[in-house]
Enzyme design. Structure first.
Site, short mmCIF file in Angstrom:
data_model
loop_
_atom_site.label_atom_id
_atom_site.label_comp_id
_atom_site.label_asym_id
_atom_site.label_seq_id
_atom_site.Cartn_x
_atom_site.Cartn_y
_atom_site.Cartn_z
N ASN A 93 -6.51 0.48 -3.12
CA ASN A 93 -7.50 0.93 -2.08
C ASN A 93 -7.39 2.40 -1.63
OD1 ASN A 93 -5.54 -0.02 -0.65
ND2 ASN A 93 -6.68 -0.46 1.15
N HIS B 134 0.83 -1.16 -0.03
CA HIS B 134 -0.06 0.12 0.04
C HIS B 134 0.77 1.19 -0.03
CE1 HIS B 134 -3.72 -2.09 0.89
NE2 HIS B 134 -2.77 -3.14 1.67
N LEU B 135 0.89 1.99 -1.06
CA LEU B 135 1.80 3.24 -1.04
C LEU B 135 1.10 4.29 -0.92
CD1 LEU B 135 4.02 2.23 -4.33
CD2 LEU B 135 4.61 1.95 -1.90
N ARG B 136 -0.16 4.25 -0.80
CA ARG B 136 -1.08 5.63 -0.49
C ARG B 136 -0.90 6.59 -1.65
NH1 ARG B 136 -3.50 1.96 2.66
NH2 ARG B 136 -2.58 2.07 4.55
N HIS C 220 -1.95 -12.24 1.74
CA HIS C 220 -1.64 -12.12 3.35
C HIS C 220 -2.47 -13.37 4.13
CE1 HIS C 220 -5.22 -9.82 2.74
NE2 HIS C 220 -4.72 -8.75 2.66
N ALA D 104 -6.17 -0.49 10.68
CA ALA D 104 -5.34 -1.47 10.54
C ALA D 104 -4.35 -1.34 9.61
CB ALA D 104 -6.56 -2.91 9.88
N HIS E 72 -0.16 4.11 8.28
CA HIS E 72 -1.02 4.93 8.76
C HIS E 72 -0.39 6.03 9.78
CE1 HIS E 72 -4.48 2.89 7.11
NE2 HIS E 72 -4.02 1.73 7.75
O1 DOR Z 1 -4.20 -4.30 7.68
C1 DOR Z 1 -4.50 -3.85 6.61
N1 DOR Z 1 -4.39 -2.61 6.20
N2 DOR Z 1 -5.05 -4.81 5.88
C2 DOR Z 1 -5.74 -4.16 4.65
O2 DOR Z 1 -6.10 -5.20 3.79
C3 DOR Z 1 -5.47 -2.89 4.16
C4 DOR Z 1 -4.40 -2.28 4.65
C5 DOR Z 1 -4.63 -0.85 4.39
O3 DOR Z 1 -4.86 -0.32 3.37
O4 DOR Z 1 -4.47 -0.26 5.35
ZN ZN Z 2 -3.28 -5.02 1.87
#
Ligand code: DOR
Ligand code: ZN
Length: 344
Positions: A42, A16-18, A175, A264, A252
């Site tokens: 996402n 996840h690179l945001r 995962h 998460a 995050h």
């Molecule tokens: O822990 C997680 N973080 N699981 C995920 O499926 C998404 C990810 C996130 O985008 O923060």
């Molecule tokens: Zn993921």
């Protein structure tokens, strides 16, 4: 004598690179270690069109340190109304490498995800046709299923039927966190594989509650019992070509994790290879690390192996308590620990 381990440069098959400032702050942590990465879609809004995939790739490349050789591999975010044509065009135009199935509301920014797998059958047919892998977040979301059972129930309710109805579709069970998932993948056909994160190899669910709530160990799928962690370690180090590296690094801001409703995700990109090396060393399987990190993934995706090399040296390094970024701080995985390996 100093022990070193030289491998083909690895790839990360789940990151996840945001976007925006966070993207600029985190992308080079991945690009320093990995030649390529499968980039999760996402975002807000999610990456649902070829144009969005292309534009996101450009923003990533603009943020990468030009001295690093890094290729982001883009992923489409499947929705109930996804047009199968997006798969064909995305593949033909060299934009999308894969597409991701998020069951609606399973995790961060998944509210636009798929509410019922029946809604995407034609999309899956198109993917099967063009040889595009389906990446699966494998958890059911009904409120009556215990959070620790969501992956195992997903196998019975969705995965078994999915691979039966699409026998030639390449499927990556992302995962994985359970013995059930490791067994399912092992027993499935050659077109089914799984990624395993560094953190699910290192701690079980007790870590989340040790002496209080520890939000930096919270991720989805949530860590399970010890027997599941041991099954994942066995699968990752087994030499099976079905298991490969995917960190699920998911940054995050510290305040978004340490909150009444914490997000998460584990930010493990900065020391990912050191963490995997430690696990493989403990399992007496350092000789299997290159397969897991650098060979099984590209073979499954049908991509060339990297020509570059990475050397890991058996030398202590202290992981910082926090990583200070331009906009906000993040607590990395292994914060404050000394790891016995260093990427040179
Ligand atoms: O822990 C997680 N973080 N699981 C995920 O499926 C998404 C990810 C996130 O985008 O923060
Ligand atoms: Zn993921």
């Amino acid at each position: 004598m100093t022990q070193t381990l030289t491998l083909r440069r690895p790839d990360d098959w789940h990151v996840h690179l945001r976007d925006g400032a966070m993207l600029a702050d985190v992308v080079n942590h991945t690009a320093r270690q990995f030649a390529r990465a499968i980039v999760m879609p996402n975002l807000k809004p999610p990456v649902t069109t070829v144009e969005m995939g292309r534009a996101y790739r450009e923003r990533i490349l603009a943020a990468v340190d030009p001295s690093l050789d890094f290729t982001p591999l883009m992923v489409a975010y499947l929705t109930d109304t996804m047009d199968p044509e997006v798969m064909r065009r995305g593949k033909n135009e060299g934009v999308f490498t894969a597409a991701k199935l998020y069951p609606a509301n399973a995790t961060t920014n998944s509210s636009h995800g798929v509410t019922d797998i029946k809604n995407i059958h034609e999309v899956l047919d198109a993917m099967e046709d063009v040889g595009m892998p389906l990446l699966v977040h494998g958890e059911v979301t009904h409120k009556d299923v215990d959070i620790f059972d969501r992956e195992a129930v997903f196998i019975d309710e969705v995965m078994v039927g999915l691979v039966k109805e699409h026998p030639n579709l390449k499927v990556v069970f992302e995962h994985i966190t359970t013995q059930e998932a490791a067994d399912f993948v092992t027993e499935a056909g050659e077109n089914v594989a799984a990624t395993i994160t560094p953190h699910h190899l290192r701690y079980n669910r007790n870590a989340i509650f040790e002496g209080g709530i520890r939000p930096h160990y919270y991720c989805l799928p949530i860590a399970k019992r010890e027997k599941h962690r041991l099954a994942l370690r066995k699968a990752a180090t087994s030499g099976s070509s079905k298991f490969f590296l995917g960190t699920d690094t998911a940054p995050h801001a510290v305040g978004a994790k340490e909150s009444a409703c914490g997000c998460a995700g584990v930010f493990n990109a900065p020391f990912a290879m050191e963490s995997y090396a430690l696990t493989f060393e403990e399992e007496n399987a350092l000789d299997q690390l290159e397969k897991f990190a650098s060979i099984n993934g590209p073979r499954f995706y049908g991509l060339p192996l990297n020509e570059g090399k990475m050397t890991l040296t058996k030398r202590d390094q202290l992981v910082p308590e926090r990583i200070t970024l331009s906009e906000t701080d993040i607590i990395p995985f292994h914060a404050g620990e000394t790891l016995g390996w260093s990427v040179s």
